[in-house]
Design a protein around this motif. Structure first.
Motif, short mmCIF file in Angstrom:
data_model
loop_
_atom_site.label_atom_id
_atom_site.label_comp_id
_atom_site.label_asym_id
_atom_site.label_seq_id
_atom_site.Cartn_x
_atom_site.Cartn_y
_atom_site.Cartn_z
N GLY A 51 0.79 -1.24 0.00
CA GLY A 51 0.00 0.00 0.00
C GLY A 51 0.82 1.29 0.00
O GLY A 51 0.27 2.37 0.06
N LEU A 52 2.15 1.16 -0.07
CA LEU A 52 3.02 2.34 -0.08
C LEU A 52 3.84 2.37 -1.36
O LEU A 52 4.16 1.33 -1.93
CB LEU A 52 3.96 2.31 1.13
CG LEU A 52 3.30 2.30 2.50
CD1 LEU A 52 4.36 2.09 3.58
CD2 LEU A 52 2.54 3.60 2.73
N ILE A 53 4.19 3.56 -1.81
CA ILE A 53 5.03 3.69 -2.99
C ILE A 53 6.43 3.20 -2.63
O ILE A 53 7.09 3.75 -1.76
CB ILE A 53 5.07 5.14 -3.49
CG1 ILE A 53 3.67 5.58 -3.93
CG2 ILE A 53 6.08 5.30 -4.63
CD1 ILE A 53 3.56 7.06 -4.27
N ALA A 54 6.86 2.15 -3.30
CA ALA A 54 8.19 1.58 -3.05
C ALA A 54 9.20 2.08 -4.08
O ALA A 54 10.40 2.09 -3.82
CB ALA A 54 8.12 0.06 -3.09
N LEU A 55 8.73 2.48 -5.24
CA LEU A 55 9.60 2.96 -6.31
C LEU A 55 8.86 3.99 -7.13
O LEU A 55 7.71 3.78 -7.51
CB LEU A 55 10.01 1.79 -7.22
CG LEU A 55 10.79 2.15 -8.48
CD1 LEU A 55 12.22 2.57 -8.10
CD2 LEU A 55 10.82 0.99 -9.44
N PHE A 56 9.51 5.12 -7.36
CA PHE A 56 8.95 6.16 -8.24
C PHE A 56 10.11 6.69 -9.06
O PHE A 56 11.02 7.33 -8.52
CB PHE A 56 8.32 7.30 -7.42
CG PHE A 56 7.67 8.35 -8.26
CD1 PHE A 56 6.33 8.28 -8.56
CD2 PHE A 56 8.41 9.41 -8.78
CE1 PHE A 56 5.72 9.25 -9.34
CE2 PHE A 56 7.82 10.39 -9.57
CZ PHE A 56 6.46 10.29 -9.85
N ARG A 57 10.12 6.38 -10.34
CA ARG A 57 11.18 6.86 -11.23
C ARG A 57 10.54 7.76 -12.26
O ARG A 57 9.61 7.37 -12.95
CB ARG A 57 11.89 5.70 -11.91
CG ARG A 57 12.72 4.91 -10.96
CD ARG A 57 13.56 3.89 -11.69
NE ARG A 57 14.37 3.17 -10.72
CZ ARG A 57 14.91 2.00 -10.97
NH1 ARG A 57 14.74 1.43 -12.14
NH2 ARG A 57 15.64 1.41 -10.06
N ASP A 58 11.06 8.97 -12.37
CA ASP A 58 10.55 9.96 -13.30
C ASP A 58 11.65 10.26 -14.31
O ASP A 58 12.69 10.80 -13.96
CB ASP A 58 10.18 11.23 -12.51
CG ASP A 58 9.54 12.30 -13.36
OD1 ASP A 58 9.26 12.06 -14.54
OD2 ASP A 58 9.31 13.40 -12.83
N TYR A 59 11.43 9.85 -15.55
CA TYR A 59 12.42 10.05 -16.60
C TYR A 59 12.02 11.26 -17.45
O TYR A 59 10.87 11.36 -17.88
CB TYR A 59 12.51 8.81 -17.50
CG TYR A 59 12.96 7.58 -16.74
CD1 TYR A 59 14.31 7.32 -16.56
CD2 TYR A 59 12.03 6.68 -16.21
CE1 TYR A 59 14.74 6.20 -15.87
CE2 TYR A 59 12.45 5.55 -15.53
CZ TYR A 59 13.80 5.33 -15.36
OH TYR A 59 14.21 4.20 -14.67
N TRP A 60 12.96 12.17 -17.67
CA TRP A 60 12.73 13.36 -18.48
C TRP A 60 14.07 13.81 -19.05
O TRP A 60 15.11 13.32 -18.65
CB TRP A 60 12.07 14.46 -17.67
CG TRP A 60 12.79 14.79 -16.40
CD1 TRP A 60 12.68 14.14 -15.19
CD2 TRP A 60 13.76 15.81 -16.19
NE1 TRP A 60 13.52 14.69 -14.27
CE2 TRP A 60 14.20 15.74 -14.86
CE3 TRP A 60 14.31 16.80 -17.02
CZ2 TRP A 60 15.16 16.60 -14.33
CZ3 TRP A 60 15.25 17.66 -16.49
CH2 TRP A 60 15.66 17.55 -15.15
N SER A 61 14.03 14.74 -19.96
CA SER A 61 15.24 15.17 -20.64
C SER A 61 15.83 16.44 -20.04
O SER A 61 15.24 17.51 -20.16
CB SER A 61 14.95 15.43 -22.13
OG SER A 61 16.07 16.04 -22.74
N PRO A 62 17.00 16.34 -19.41
CA PRO A 62 17.64 17.56 -18.91
C PRO A 62 18.06 18.48 -20.05
O PRO A 62 18.18 19.68 -19.85
CB PRO A 62 18.84 17.05 -18.12
CG PRO A 62 19.04 15.64 -18.55
CD PRO A 62 17.74 15.14 -19.08
#
Length: 89
Positions: A51-62
């Motif tokens: 029930g908890l966020i264990a992984l959050f990966r946000d990919y974007w272009s620097p």
């Protein structure tokens, strides 16, 4: 996501996610530094455990972000390698 995000209803937005999922979205706006318009594409990988966020990966272009902020040349310069000593410029 169209309704809960602008309304800042994060609980409703979270309820839309599957336990493990991905999402893609595009942020469009103007940068504070230059007032230039920009488009920044995101791809997120989310994993929930117990029930908890264990992984959050946000990919974007620097590169896109630096270009919109007027700092692309500086970013590229900082990444260039001097062939004589192998160190950054």
């Amino acid at each position: 996501m169209i309704d809960p995000m602008p309304a800042k209803d994060m609980n409703a937005a979270a309820d839309l996610w599957a336990p493990d999922g991905t999402v893609e979205w595009t942020a469009v706006g103007r940068t504070v530094a230059t007032s230039r318009p920009h488009r920044l594409d995101h791809f997120v990988v989310l994993t929930v455990r117990d029930g908890l966020i264990a992984l959050f990966r946000d990919y974007w272009s620097p590169l896109s972000a630096a270009a919109a902020a007027g700092g692309l040349t500086g970013l590229i310069d900082s990444l260039e390698i001097d062939s004589a000593d192998g160190k950054g410029a």
